[in-house]
Design an enzyme around this catalytic site. Structure first.
Site, PDB file in Angstrom:
ATOM      1  N   HIS A   5       0.294  -1.066  -0.144  1.00  0.00           N
ATOM      2  CA  HIS A   5      -0.140  -0.052  -0.372  1.00  0.00           C
ATOM      3  C   HIS A   5       0.740   0.875   0.235  1.00  0.00           C
ATOM      4  CE1 HIS A   5      -2.917   2.976   1.440  1.00  0.00           C
ATOM      5  NE2 HIS A   5      -2.922   2.426   1.222  1.00  0.00           N
ATOM      6  N   ASP A  33       2.833  -4.828   7.512  1.00  0.00           N
ATOM      7  CA  ASP A  33       1.276  -3.803   8.226  1.00  0.00           C
ATOM      8  C   ASP A  33       0.388  -5.051   7.915  1.00  0.00           C
ATOM      9  OD1 ASP A  33      -0.315  -2.404   6.978  1.00  0.00           O
ATOM     10  OD2 ASP A  33       0.281  -1.812   4.958  1.00  0.00           O
ATOM     11  N   GLN A  72      -4.734  -5.035   6.570  1.00  0.00           N
ATOM     12  CA  GLN A  72      -5.526  -6.519   5.761  1.00  0.00           C
ATOM     13  C   GLN A  72      -5.550  -7.756   6.779  1.00  0.00           C
ATOM     14  OE1 GLN A  72      -8.158  -5.122   4.316  1.00  0.00           O
ATOM     15  NE2 GLN A  72      -7.024  -3.186   4.015  1.00  0.00           N
ATOM     16  N   LYS A 113     -10.948  -0.534  10.733  1.00  0.00           N
ATOM     17  CA  LYS A 113     -11.079  -1.854   9.404  1.00  0.00           C
ATOM     18  C   LYS A 113     -11.281  -3.079  10.235  1.00  0.00           C
ATOM     19  CE  LYS A 113      -6.678  -0.388   6.399  1.00  0.00           C
ATOM     20  NZ  LYS A 113      -8.092   0.302   5.238  1.00  0.00           N
ATOM     21  N   CYS A 121      -4.860   2.632  -3.321  1.00  0.00           N
ATOM     22  CA  CYS A 121      -3.595   3.228  -2.801  1.00  0.00           C
ATOM     23  C   CYS A 121      -2.559   2.183  -2.956  1.00  0.00           C
ATOM     24  CB  CYS A 121      -4.226   3.473  -1.569  1.00  0.00           C
ATOM     25  SG  CYS A 121      -5.067   4.277  -1.358  1.00  0.00           S
TER      26      CYS A 121
HETATM   27  N1  C6P Z   1      -6.693   0.816   2.758  1.00  0.00           N
HETATM   28  C1  C6P Z   1      -7.936   0.353   1.111  1.00  0.00           C
HETATM   29  O1  C6P Z   1      -9.169   0.530   1.304  1.00  0.00           O
HETATM   30  P1  C6P Z   1      -4.927   3.740   7.295  1.00  0.00           P
HETATM   31  O2  C6P Z   1      -5.929   4.698   6.076  1.00  0.00           O
HETATM   32  O3  C6P Z   1      -3.620   4.140   8.233  1.00  0.00           O
HETATM   33  O4  C6P Z   1      -5.453   2.832   7.771  1.00  0.00           O
HETATM   34  O5  C6P Z   1      -4.840   2.502   6.139  1.00  0.00           O
HETATM   35  C2  C6P Z   1      -3.435   2.711   5.405  1.00  0.00           C
HETATM   36  C3  C6P Z   1      -3.644   1.041   4.544  1.00  0.00           C
HETATM   37  C4  C6P Z   1      -2.373   0.746   5.036  1.00  0.00           C
HETATM   38  N2  C6P Z   1      -1.908  -0.815   4.717  1.00  0.00           N
HETATM   39  C5  C6P Z   1      -3.111  -1.181   4.042  1.00  0.00           C
HETATM   40  C6  C6P Z   1      -2.360  -2.973   3.769  1.00  0.00           C
HETATM   41  C7  C6P Z   1      -4.031  -0.876   3.784  1.00  0.00           C
HETATM   42  O6  C6P Z   1      -4.640  -1.294   3.324  1.00  0.00           O
HETATM   43  C8  C6P Z   1      -4.139   0.672   3.918  1.00  0.00           C
HETATM   44  C9  C6P Z   1      -5.199   1.210   4.041  1.00  0.00           C
HETATM   45  C10 C6P Z   1      -7.975   1.404   2.609  1.00  0.00           C
HETATM   46  O7  C6P Z   1      -7.196  -0.718   1.026  1.00  0.00           O
HETATM   47  C11 C6P Z   1      -7.770   2.588   2.418  1.00  0.00           C
HETATM   48  S1  C6P Z   1      -6.689   3.413   1.389  1.00  0.00           S
END
Ligand code: C6P
Length: 419
Positions: A136, A213, A216, A239, A377
């Site tokens: 991401h 990370d 997910q 999430k 993203c």
């Molecule tokens: N992905 C998606 O629709 P934040 O925005 O900080 O809570 O998470 C960022 C982020 C970082 N790593 C991974 C693997 C992610 O999937 C995400 C967020 C969302 O896939 C919003 S872009």
């Protein structure tokens, strides 16, 4: 709706009482465009069950005050609840110590904390940071910034046509110049579950720390940071059925002790004069200013809720659901699934021949089906698969086989409109 579960082995269904669990989620009762909401955008943000919503309300109505700052009853209560939430997160991750859990504003914030606290301190000219094609943007851009500033270089592990990391390439890329490996546990764009345990062991054999990370991964499987032996693990509350505005960075105490603070301000200090500041101990050294108190406590409630459902049961149910969705979508002529890894979690990315993903998303929304469309993203993933964007259905344990059927029926309608 009358549904035939042709693809399912009966004994593997029914691991969860999904109808009962769905009743906990008031938002799932909504209708959109006159149709029952089918919420398949959980990878972007998942929904909150009533007990978690209630926890926020209870905090705000009976416990709210600033923490770590006063001796009055409310402040002491709020402090105790906030620190209790840290303990819940520690248990959720099986972290060795509570002080290894830092509350952040989310995954992005957590990764930036490591980029600043570790990267700017320990990465220098000529050093390398190993990332993967599946990252991401929030696990790319902070490292790019560090690399640019410090004169370091990014090395990127490629993926095969199924969207699986090529581990032999990874082994080749990790070398004497590598100062950190930063990779996603589960890909948000494809759903690939990476062999992180093995990859961490390979890096550690060469003395290199690893950041995962986990944004997910945590909503879909049991994560045990001691078993994985990762050095850092980052994820977001929103999430995993908790609120926005809070996330977690797990870090091994030995690293956190050595790292420099990310942000300066109140609560992260022991003493301040104009000549010198002495920093607080971990985790407080990394929690400057008033933290997201309500959100952290509510995240603790989300962890309790997940523990009640059971992560193993969630994983088993969702594997079944994803298998079913994959099989049904694969039957649609002209639809291409992007990301066909052997091990996947909760994500089905696809393109519908000749139709822009934005139109797919718009028409599905007319049917009450919420999916995300775009590059998610994760533009390097899109470039690797030579698509500008995909439509992405992402599941949670409250999604049903009937909802998968609604998605498939919606895609058929899209094809009819554009046929
Ligand atoms: N992905 C998606 O629709 P934040 O925005 O900080 O809570 O998470 C960022 C982020 C970082 N790593 C991974 C693997 C992610 O999937 C995400 C967020 C969302 O896939 C919003 S872009």
């Amino acid at each position: 709706m009358n549904v035939q579960y042709t693809a399912l082995k009966p004994q593997r269904r029914g691991t969860l009482d999904v109808e009962r669990l769905r009743a906990d989620f008031p938002i799932l009762r909504l209708h959109v465009k006159g149709k029952p909401l089918v919420f398949l955008d959980n990878a972007a943000s998942s929904q909150m069950p009533q007990p978690v919503i209630d926890r926020w309300l209870r905090y705000q109505t009976t416990q709210h005050a600033n923490i770590h700052r006063a001796v009055h009853t409310l402040s002491e209560t709020a402090t105790a609840e906030y620190e209790a939430a840290r303990g819940k997160l520690q248990a959720f991750l099986n972290a060795k110590e509570e002080r290894e859990v830092i509350f952040t504003s989310g995954t992005t914030d957590a990764i930036n904390l490591v980029a600043h606290g570790y990267g700017r301190k320990f990465i220098g000219a000529g050093d390398e940071i190993v990332l993967t094609t599946l990252e991401h943007h929030s696990n790319i851009v902070p490292w790019q910034m560090v690399a640019e500033e410090r004169g370091a270089r990014l090395r990127v592990v490629p993926v095969n046509d199924r969207g699986e990391l090529i581990v032999e390439e990874y082994e080749r890329l990790v070398g004497s110049r590598t100062k950190l490996v930063a990779l996603t546990h589960v890909s948000n764009a494809l759903g690939t579950v990476n062999p992180v345990r093995e990859m961490i062991a390979m890096a550690h054999a060469k003395g290199i720390p690893v950041l995962l990370d986990g944004a997910q991964a945590v909503p879909h499987m049991k994560v045990d940071v001691q078993d994985l032996d990762c050095d850092f693990y980052a994820f977001s509350g929103h999430k995993m059925f908790g609120p926005t505005g809070v996330g977690v960075l797990y870090g091994k105490a030995a690293w956190l002790e050595k790292m420099q603070p990310f942000k300066g301000g109140g609560d992260m200090i022991l003493s301040v004069t104009f000549e010198k500041t002495t920093y607080n101990v971990i985790p407080h050294k990394f929690e400057a200013g008033t933290p997201p108190i309500a959100a952290a406590i509510t995240l603790g409630a989300a962890v309790d809720y997940l523990a009640g459902v059971g992560m193993e049961r969630i994983a088993a149910y969702e594997t079944d659901l994803l298998d079913y969705a994959t099989e049904q979508v694969n039957r649609l002529p002209g639809v291409r699934i992007i990301g066909t890894a052997e091990k996947k979690a909760a994500v089905l990315s696809f393109t519908v021949g000749g139709v822009h993903p934005h139109d797919v998303g718009t028409l599905l929304n007319e049917e009450g089906v919420a999916v995300r469309t775009g590059h998610h993203c994760a533009q390097p993933v899109m470039q690797r698969f030579k698509v500008p964007a995909t439509s992405r259905a992402s599941f949670a344990f409250y999604n049903t086989h009937e909802e998968v059927d609604a998605l498939v029926a919606g895609i058929r309608k899209v094809q009819k409109v554009f046929g």
